[in-house]
Design a protein around this motif. Structure first.
Motif, PDB file in Angstrom:
ATOM      1  N   ALA A  53      43.163 -39.528  10.843  1.00  0.00           N
ATOM      2  CA  ALA A  53      43.033 -38.141  10.384  1.00  0.00           C
ATOM      3  C   ALA A  53      43.431 -37.970   8.923  1.00  0.00           C
ATOM      4  CB  ALA A  53      43.876 -37.216  11.260  1.00  0.00           C
ATOM      5  N   HIS A  54      44.299 -38.835   8.422  1.00  0.00           N
ATOM      6  CA  HIS A  54      44.760 -38.712   7.034  1.00  0.00           C
ATOM      7  C   HIS A  54      44.128 -39.735   6.106  1.00  0.00           C
ATOM      8  CE1 HIS A  54      47.794 -36.399   9.233  1.00  0.00           C
ATOM      9  NE2 HIS A  54      47.826 -35.684   8.138  1.00  0.00           N
ATOM     10  N   ASP A  55      43.173 -40.496   6.621  1.00  0.00           N
ATOM     11  CA  ASP A  55      42.445 -41.447   5.795  1.00  0.00           C
ATOM     12  C   ASP A  55      41.653 -40.682   4.735  1.00  0.00           C
ATOM     13  OD1 ASP A  55      41.257 -44.276   5.484  1.00  0.00           O
ATOM     14  OD2 ASP A  55      39.475 -42.994   5.675  1.00  0.00           O
ATOM     15  N   ALA A  56      41.601 -41.200   3.532  1.00  0.00           N
ATOM     16  CA  ALA A  56      40.934 -40.506   2.416  1.00  0.00           C
ATOM     17  C   ALA A  56      39.481 -40.157   2.741  1.00  0.00           C
ATOM     18  CB  ALA A  56      41.004 -41.362   1.155  1.00  0.00           C
ATOM     19  N   GLU A  57      38.772 -41.057   3.397  1.00  0.00           N
ATOM     20  CA  GLU A  57      37.376 -40.791   3.742  1.00  0.00           C
ATOM     21  C   GLU A  57      37.258 -39.624   4.722  1.00  0.00           C
ATOM     22  OE1 GLU A  57      33.635 -43.010   5.958  1.00  0.00           O
ATOM     23  OE2 GLU A  57      35.219 -44.231   5.079  1.00  0.00           O
ATOM     24  N   ALA A  60      38.055 -36.307   2.966  1.00  0.00           N
ATOM     25  CA  ALA A  60      36.906 -35.895   2.151  1.00  0.00           C
ATOM     26  C   ALA A  60      35.785 -35.342   3.033  1.00  0.00           C
ATOM     27  CB  ALA A  60      36.393 -37.075   1.332  1.00  0.00           C
ATOM     28  N   ARG A  61      35.550 -35.973   4.180  1.00  0.00           N
ATOM     29  CA  ARG A  61      34.520 -35.498   5.102  1.00  0.00           C
ATOM     30  C   ARG A  61      34.848 -34.083   5.593  1.00  0.00           C
ATOM     31  NH1 ARG A  61      34.570 -39.571   8.850  1.00  0.00           N
ATOM     32  NH2 ARG A  61      33.085 -40.714   7.603  1.00  0.00           N
ATOM     33  N   GLY A  62      36.118 -33.838   5.912  1.00  0.00           N
ATOM     34  CA  GLY A  62      36.541 -32.507   6.352  1.00  0.00           C
ATOM     35  C   GLY A  62      36.378 -31.469   5.256  1.00  0.00           C
ATOM     36  N   GLN A  67      33.345 -26.854   2.983  1.00  0.00           N
ATOM     37  CA  GLN A  67      32.561 -26.307   1.881  1.00  0.00           C
ATOM     38  C   GLN A  67      31.167 -25.898   2.359  1.00  0.00           C
ATOM     39  OE1 GLN A  67      31.715 -28.999  -1.393  1.00  0.00           O
ATOM     40  NE2 GLN A  67      31.853 -27.304  -2.841  1.00  0.00           N
ATOM     41  N   ARG A  68      30.538 -26.740   3.178  1.00  0.00           N
ATOM     42  CA  ARG A  68      29.217 -26.383   3.709  1.00  0.00           C
ATOM     43  C   ARG A  68      29.316 -25.127   4.574  1.00  0.00           C
ATOM     44  NH1 ARG A  68      29.026 -31.939   4.493  1.00  0.00           N
ATOM     45  NH2 ARG A  68      29.393 -31.706   6.733  1.00  0.00           N
ATOM     46  N   PHE A  69      30.364 -25.014   5.364  1.00  0.00           N
ATOM     47  CA  PHE A  69      30.556 -23.841   6.205  1.00  0.00           C
ATOM     48  C   PHE A  69      30.725 -22.586   5.344  1.00  0.00           C
ATOM     49  CE2 PHE A  69      33.405 -20.833   8.304  1.00  0.00           C
ATOM     50  CZ  PHE A  69      32.680 -20.564   9.456  1.00  0.00           C
ATOM     51  N   GLU A  70      31.541 -22.681   4.299  1.00  0.00           N
ATOM     52  CA  GLU A  70      31.766 -21.535   3.404  1.00  0.00           C
ATOM     53  C   GLU A  70      30.489 -21.110   2.697  1.00  0.00           C
ATOM     54  OE1 GLU A  70      34.915 -23.018   0.961  1.00  0.00           O
ATOM     55  OE2 GLU A  70      36.426 -22.729   2.529  1.00  0.00           O
ATOM     56  N   GLN A  71      29.573 -22.051   2.488  1.00  0.00           N
ATOM     57  CA  GLN A  71      28.304 -21.752   1.823  1.00  0.00           C
ATOM     58  C   GLN A  71      27.229 -21.322   2.819  1.00  0.00           C
ATOM     59  OE1 GLN A  71      27.533 -25.415  -0.256  1.00  0.00           O
ATOM     60  NE2 GLN A  71      29.000 -24.957  -1.878  1.00  0.00           N
TER      61      GLN A  71
END
Length: 90
Positions: A53-57, A60-62, A67-71
């Protein structure tokens, strides 16, 4: 049953930690009558999940998904289920 551990001035003792993790329900920590934390037993799967859950990848995916949801680039759960049903032919 969840154990309730009232912390003394010296904090949590090693014995209290051992007692809390031996209970399958864990423990609730209180300080001055106020709940401050919960301790739950964990295993290697929990550790792997936390690391993932805390992996950088994954972070970034989250962030990209938020961002897509907000848009407005998202769809309702029922719409997605219907689309998958049509594509999979079920």
């Amino acid at each position: 049953m969840v154990r309730v551990i009232d912390l003394k001035e010296g904090g949590l003792t090693a014995e209290q930690v051992r007692d809390s993790i031996q209970s399958p329900d864990g423990a609730i920590l209180r300080e001055g009558g106020r709940v401050i934390a919960r301790i739950q037993p964990a295993d290697e799967i929990d550790l792997d999940d936390e690391i993932w859950a805390h992996d950088a990848e994954q972070v970034a995916r989250g962030a990209a998904a938020r961002q897509r949801f907000e848009q407005g680039q998202s769809c309702a759960h029922d719409d997605l289920k219907e689309q998958l049903r049509r594509e999979c032919g079920e």
